[in-house]
Design an enzyme around this catalytic site. Structure first.
Site, PDB file in Angstrom:
ATOM      1  N   ARG A   1      21.149 -36.501  55.758  1.00 56.99           N
ATOM      2  CA  ARG A   1      20.994 -37.421  54.632  1.00 56.99           C
ATOM      3  C   ARG A   1      21.916 -38.639  54.822  1.00 56.99           C
ATOM      4  NH1 ARG A   1      23.436 -40.498  51.009  1.00 56.99           N
ATOM      5  NH2 ARG A   1      25.028 -38.892  50.738  1.00 56.99           N
ATOM      6  N   ASP A   2      23.205 -38.431  54.748  1.00 58.01           N
ATOM      7  CA  ASP A   2      24.146 -39.554  54.765  1.00 58.01           C
ATOM      8  C   ASP A   2      24.180 -40.228  56.139  1.00 58.01           C
ATOM      9  OD1 ASP A   2      25.916 -41.185  53.474  1.00 58.01           O
ATOM     10  OD2 ASP A   2      27.585 -39.782  53.456  1.00 58.01           O
TER      11      ASP A   2
ATOM     12  N   HIS B   1      34.545 -35.210  50.404  1.00 65.68           N
ATOM     13  CA  HIS B   1      33.631 -35.942  51.288  1.00 65.68           C
ATOM     14  C   HIS B   1      34.405 -37.139  51.844  1.00 65.68           C
ATOM     15  CE1 HIS B   1      29.535 -37.817  52.164  1.00 65.68           C
ATOM     16  NE2 HIS B   1      30.307 -38.896  52.163  1.00 65.68           N
TER      17      HIS B   1
ATOM     18  N   HIS C   1      35.356 -40.171  54.969  1.00 66.18           N
ATOM     19  CA  HIS C   1      34.866 -41.029  56.050  1.00 66.18           C
ATOM     20  C   HIS C   1      36.002 -41.310  57.031  1.00 66.18           C
ATOM     21  CE1 HIS C   1      30.781 -42.591  54.607  1.00 66.18           C
ATOM     22  NE2 HIS C   1      31.088 -41.545  53.856  1.00 66.18           N
TER      23      HIS C   1
ATOM     24  N   CYS D   1      27.778 -48.118  58.766  1.00 64.07           N
ATOM     25  CA  CYS D   1      26.947 -49.159  58.177  1.00 64.07           C
ATOM     26  C   CYS D   1      26.256 -49.941  59.280  1.00 64.07           C
ATOM     27  CB  CYS D   1      27.813 -50.099  57.356  1.00 64.07           C
ATOM     28  SG  CYS D   1      26.896 -51.519  56.768  1.00 64.07           S
TER      29      CYS D   1
ATOM     30  N   ASN E   1      30.909 -41.300  58.336  1.00 67.79           N
ATOM     31  CA  ASN E   1      31.388 -39.992  57.913  1.00 67.79           C
ATOM     32  C   ASN E   1      32.276 -39.372  58.977  1.00 67.79           C
ATOM     33  OD1 ASN E   1      29.642 -39.054  55.386  1.00 67.79           O
ATOM     34  ND2 ASN E   1      28.348 -40.270  56.737  1.00 67.79           N
TER      35      ASN E   1
END
Lengths: 306, 306
Positions: free
Chosen positions: A14-15, A207, A209, A240, A249
């Site tokens: 997903r991410d 979560h 990064h 990005c 991540n």
């Protein structure tokens, strides 16, 4: 030192996939999801139910979800940004939702055109009206730092948690370092600060990064603050696309390497995970990250050249 | 939480340049040393006195040392692997030596064809016979993990420290994670374990690598164990040229970013440091690493495209 087991939530499908502009063929996604499961991943954010216009990469959510549901023992969660998409996901068979709202007003407005308070109220309603057998986690984005507003004060997060009270029992609350700009002291500080505000039955997750090199350090700070559930993305996917070099991540393989070397079981086969991550790193348009994958590949190269 | 200032020892001009096969022009080295100093670096491992046959990149040690000595307020240290090279360095005007010996027998033999015990005895003799005004630090390589022998037990390090006793007063002992494979628990564990074995007047430092993504996490573990002096290399230079992708030393800019965001002063101007690191990353044959440099460049790119 006593160690506790940890659970890693693989969020790459997903991410990690979401910011990739080129469409990833659905069969490739499904193959990677299966390989992650074969490597020992038992919890995964497999896809998102979101606007296919805004995020075309997630347009095959229903198919990917179906495939993930066929994998034995896999707890599959799907991201939903609003109640409407939560209902759509449930209609497609989702049994574990991840609702996202941002602590920062600017970020939440940018994502869903609502204030954090409006999203929080929407979450409470949704959590109170879930069909039997459907669980929900709450991702609190920009809990530490926001791309628009900079540092987020713990008081702001606590205010939001207080507003969310009636929706939190039975929920996993995941604090997200969306920008990668938080530091270990702030991570432990926020988990410590919210503790007294969480109702019974509300658990926590982190979560993180790795954009600024703090992915592993922040995860360990969360671990020492009592967190046992960690989001991570295989191959460090999730950078990005408009910011080349800015990886995203924290890499699942970096966390697995670290925890296992510290004697903290993850249940994941590092070699199999790295094979999947190495494949995912070749997806056109991907911005892979992480260290362990390249370090071990280099070490293998040295051995084979001896 | 109370914070202590830290001192960063910029080791890029030695540890970062050394593995680069193509000769870096001496004037480029001197320019980068000056730019690091202008960015606020006040302590630097500027070069090494070693066999120019074994390490041709350091053949211009005397010239680089002279240039570094002309920079105001810069504490310049030079690496020496044996007493013979220490004497050569002192003859060339060196006032701060960094003697290196490995805790691992295989690694020490590979470097200097001596057992760790022989190198330790050599260090004690050298430390006892330094001319007035010359200081020495001791780098203990492979203190946690060895590329040949794997994990190094703390007992092995302590045995070596006990043997080094008479040479340690007035000395800074730097524990080096040569492979980058140690973890924060092992870092704090070893610093805690050696504490009672250090004589009065012996201080400690930490030298970490980011090869497996733990560079920052390990440095912070050392900080929390009481260490105030940290080696780092601008641009994360220091990877092995035979292992593409295996980055080396923790990047100075990653440490500066982290410490400063945690409110721990480093005295270094991050922007000026990153400019120097960005230049160094373009050195032919360099394997740059670190995250902050690319993350900030990407962020700047986003701003300028708005």
């Amino acid at each position: 030192m006593t160690t506790r087991n940890v659970q890693i939530v693989e969020v790459g499908p997903r991410d990690g996939f979401q910011p990739i502009e080129q469409a990833i063929p659905t069969e490739r996604k499904i193959d990677l999801v299966a390989r992650l499961h074969a490597a020992g991943i038992r919890r995964m954010e497999a896809t998102a139910f979101v606007s296919p216009r805004a995020v075309p990469q997630m347009a095959d959510a229903a198919e990917v979800l179906d495939a993930a549901h066929r994998l034995e023992g896999l707890d599959t969660q799907v991201l939903v940004p609003t109640r409407r998409y939560a209902e759509q996901a449930i209609g497609q068979g989702a049994r574990h939702l991840a609702f996202v709202l941002s602590a920062s007003a600017a970020h939440n407005r940018n994502n869903v055109r609502r204030s954090p308070e409006e999203s929080a109220d929407e979450f409470v309603e949704l959590a109170g009206a879930l069909p039997a057998g459907v669980r929900i986690r709450l991702n609190l984005a920009t809990a530490f730092d926001c791309p628009f507003e900079g540092r987020i004060e713990p008081a702001q997060v606590i205010e939001l948690i207080d507003r969310l009270q009636h929706g939190l029992p039975g929920v996993e609350l995941c604090l997200c370092d969306t920008t990668g700009r938080t530091t270990p002291d702030a991570v432990s500080g926020l988990f410590d600060a919210i503790g007294p505000h969480l109702p019974d039955g509300c658990t926590v997750a982190f979560h993180g990064h790795d954009t600024y090199g703090l992915g592993v350090a922040n995860a360990l700070a969360a671990y020492h603050a009592g967190v046992d559930v960690f989001d991570a993305s295989f191959g460090g996917l999730g950078g990005c696309p408009f910011a080349p070099g800015a990886t995203g991540n924290v890499a699942t393989e970096d966390l697995v390497w670290t925890f296992e070397r510290m004697g903290i079981p993850t249940g994941i086969d590092l070699d199999a995970l790295i094979d999947a991550a190495t494949d995912a790193a070749t997806i056109p348009g991907a911005c892979p990250g992480g260290r362990v994958r390249t370090a071990l590949a280099a070490a293998r190269g040295r051995e084979s050249s001896l």
